[in-house]
Scaffold this motif. Structure first.
Motif, mmCIF file in Angstrom:
data_model
loop_
_atom_site.group_PDB
_atom_site.id
_atom_site.type_symbol
_atom_site.label_atom_id
_atom_site.label_comp_id
_atom_site.label_asym_id
_atom_site.label_seq_id
_atom_site.Cartn_x
_atom_site.Cartn_y
_atom_site.Cartn_z
ATOM 1 N N ASN A 108 -12.185 23.133 10.284
ATOM 2 C CA ASN A 108 -13.260 23.980 9.795
ATOM 3 C C ASN A 108 -14.516 23.784 10.634
ATOM 4 O O ASN A 108 -15.223 24.730 10.952
ATOM 5 N N MET A 109 -14.774 22.530 11.019
ATOM 6 C CA MET A 109 -15.923 22.241 11.864
ATOM 7 C C MET A 109 -15.776 22.913 13.228
ATOM 8 O O MET A 109 -16.751 23.335 13.835
ATOM 9 N N LEU A 110 -14.549 22.967 13.723
ATOM 10 C CA LEU A 110 -14.305 23.572 15.029
ATOM 11 C C LEU A 110 -14.397 25.099 14.982
ATOM 12 O O LEU A 110 -14.341 25.753 16.007
ATOM 13 N N GLY A 111 -14.502 25.624 13.804
ATOM 14 C CA GLY A 111 -14.702 27.058 13.676
ATOM 15 C C GLY A 111 -13.423 27.850 13.476
ATOM 16 O O GLY A 111 -13.421 29.063 13.696
ATOM 17 N N LEU A 112 -12.343 27.215 13.112
ATOM 18 C CA LEU A 112 -11.118 27.955 12.842
ATOM 19 C C LEU A 112 -11.295 28.735 11.541
ATOM 20 O O LEU A 112 -11.887 28.242 10.581
ATOM 21 N N SER A 113 -10.768 29.912 11.509
ATOM 22 C CA SER A 113 -10.932 30.750 10.322
ATOM 23 C C SER A 113 -10.084 30.231 9.175
ATOM 24 O O SER A 113 -9.141 29.469 9.370
ATOM 25 N N ASN A 114 -10.398 30.672 7.984
ATOM 26 C CA ASN A 114 -9.643 30.284 6.799
ATOM 27 C C ASN A 114 -8.193 30.742 6.900
ATOM 28 O O ASN A 114 -7.289 30.072 6.416
ATOM 29 N N THR A 115 -7.969 31.882 7.524
ATOM 30 C CA THR A 115 -6.611 32.400 7.674
ATOM 31 C C THR A 115 -5.771 31.459 8.530
ATOM 32 O O THR A 115 -4.627 31.140 8.184
ATOM 33 N N ARG A 134 0.838 -1.207 0.000
ATOM 34 C CA ARG A 134 0.000 0.000 0.000
ATOM 35 C C ARG A 134 0.867 1.250 0.000
ATOM 36 O O ARG A 134 1.936 1.295 0.582
ATOM 37 N N THR A 135 0.348 2.262 -0.656
ATOM 38 C CA THR A 135 1.008 3.559 -0.592
ATOM 39 C C THR A 135 0.149 4.455 0.289
ATOM 40 O O THR A 135 -1.056 4.587 0.067
ATOM 41 N N PHE A 136 0.770 5.010 1.276
ATOM 42 C CA PHE A 136 0.046 5.862 2.206
ATOM 43 C C PHE A 136 0.255 7.316 1.792
ATOM 44 O O PHE A 136 1.383 7.775 1.623
ATOM 45 N N THR A 137 -0.846 8.007 1.623
ATOM 46 C CA THR A 137 -0.750 9.410 1.227
ATOM 47 C C THR A 137 -1.239 10.268 2.379
ATOM 48 O O THR A 137 -2.143 9.885 3.117
ATOM 49 N N THR A 138 -0.644 11.440 2.492
ATOM 50 C CA THR A 138 -1.047 12.353 3.553
ATOM 51 C C THR A 138 -2.132 13.312 3.076
ATOM 52 O O THR A 138 -2.705 14.026 3.874
ATOM 53 N N ASN A 139 -2.397 13.310 1.767
ATOM 54 C CA ASN A 139 -3.400 14.244 1.248
ATOM 55 C C ASN A 139 -4.766 13.978 1.857
ATOM 56 O O ASN A 139 -5.461 14.908 2.258
ATOM 57 N N GLY A 140 -5.161 12.735 1.914
ATOM 58 C CA GLY A 140 -6.457 12.393 2.490
ATOM 59 C C GLY A 140 -6.510 12.743 3.968
ATOM 60 O O GLY A 140 -7.505 13.273 4.468
ATOM 61 N N THR A 141 -5.433 12.494 4.667
ATOM 62 C CA THR A 141 -5.368 12.802 6.095
ATOM 63 C C THR A 141 -5.391 14.307 6.311
ATOM 64 O O THR A 141 -6.086 14.808 7.196
ATOM 65 N N GLN A 142 -4.642 15.027 5.494
ATOM 66 C CA GLN A 142 -4.598 16.483 5.630
ATOM 67 C C GLN A 142 -5.982 17.081 5.374
ATOM 68 O O GLN A 142 -6.417 17.981 6.091
ATOM 69 N N LYS A 143 -6.679 16.543 4.382
ATOM 70 C CA LYS A 143 -8.019 17.037 4.081
ATOM 71 C C LYS A 143 -8.957 16.800 5.260
ATOM 72 O O LYS A 143 -9.740 17.669 5.620
ATOM 73 N N LYS A 144 -8.843 15.629 5.893
ATOM 74 C CA LYS A 144 -9.696 15.337 7.061
ATOM 75 C C LYS A 144 -9.390 16.285 8.206
ATOM 76 O O LYS A 144 -10.299 16.768 8.879
ATOM 77 N N ILE A 145 -8.105 16.560 8.424
ATOM 78 C CA ILE A 145 -7.728 17.474 9.503
ATOM 79 C C ILE A 145 -8.294 18.868 9.226
ATOM 80 O O ILE A 145 -8.827 19.530 10.126
ATOM 81 N N LEU A 146 -8.202 19.311 7.979
ATOM 82 C CA LEU A 146 -8.736 20.625 7.635
ATOM 83 C C LEU A 146 -10.252 20.659 7.782
ATOM 84 O O LEU A 146 -10.821 21.674 8.221
ATOM 85 N N ASP A 147 -10.929 19.596 7.433
ATOM 86 C CA ASP A 147 -12.378 19.533 7.616
ATOM 87 C C ASP A 147 -12.743 19.633 9.089
ATOM 88 O O ASP A 147 -13.698 20.333 9.456
ATOM 89 N N ILE A 148 -11.982 18.932 9.928
ATOM 90 C CA ILE A 148 -12.244 18.983 11.374
ATOM 91 C C ILE A 148 -11.980 20.379 11.907
ATOM 92 O O ILE A 148 -12.751 20.922 12.704
#
Length: 165
Positions: A122-129, A106-120
């Motif tokens: 965003n859910m927590l209310g952190l600003s785009n900046t 398997r090849t493990f990519t961090t893109n999917g993980t990074q996207k999940k972290i950013l979604d979380i």
């Protein structure tokens, strides 16, 4: 009845010795397993014949003959169980090897993980900046790590070269 009993008894001992070899055989184990299973099947058919013959023995020898046949039957059932246990262990080992190979391939990519972290985030209310700053820092950290590794390798190989000259 006696010659068939002796022949069957001899085959049981041969199967026992094959079972001992089976534990140490690697690539030939499947072929040896098939041979052992065929021998066990043949022994079971001989045991059926021996049961019939033991019931035709004279009354004073009948009980002893049945006891001997039952002992052989017990031994063969034990061998059959041992063979099944070996096959089960082999199957489990092969399955573990397949799963290990699958995990290693398997090849493990961090893109999917990074996207999940950013979604979380965003859910927590952190600003785009703040999220952009986090992304920028992760990008910088990546290049900092690559640069550090490169300088360590250069120092390591440079020191080796200096010592060898």
């Amino acid at each position: 009845m006696e010659p068939l009993y002796q022949q069957t008894h001899k085959q049981v001992h041969e199967v026992q010795s094959h079972m001992g070899r089976l534990e140490t055989a690697d690539k030939q184990s499947l072929h040896l397993e098939n041979e052992i299973q065929a021998s066990i099947d043949q022994i079971f058919s001989q045991l059926e014949r021996l049961e019939i013959l033991s019931s035709k023995e004279p009354p004073n020898k009948r009980q002893n003959a049945k006891l001997r046949v039952d002992q052989l039957k017990y031994d063969v059932q034990h061998l059959q169980t041992a063979l099944r246990n070996f096959q089960h262990r082999r199957y489990a080992r092969e399955q573990q090897e397949r799963q290990r190979e699958e995990l290693l391939s398997r090849t493990f990519t961090t893109n999917g993980t990074q996207k999940k972290i950013l979604d979380i985030a965003n859910m927590l209310g952190l600003s785009n900046t703040v999220m952009r700053l986090i992304e920028k820092r992760a990008f910088q950290d990546k290049y900092f790590m690559i640069g550090t590794q490169g300088s360590c390798q250069t120092t390591h190989f440079g020191g080796r070269y200096a010592r060898s000259s």
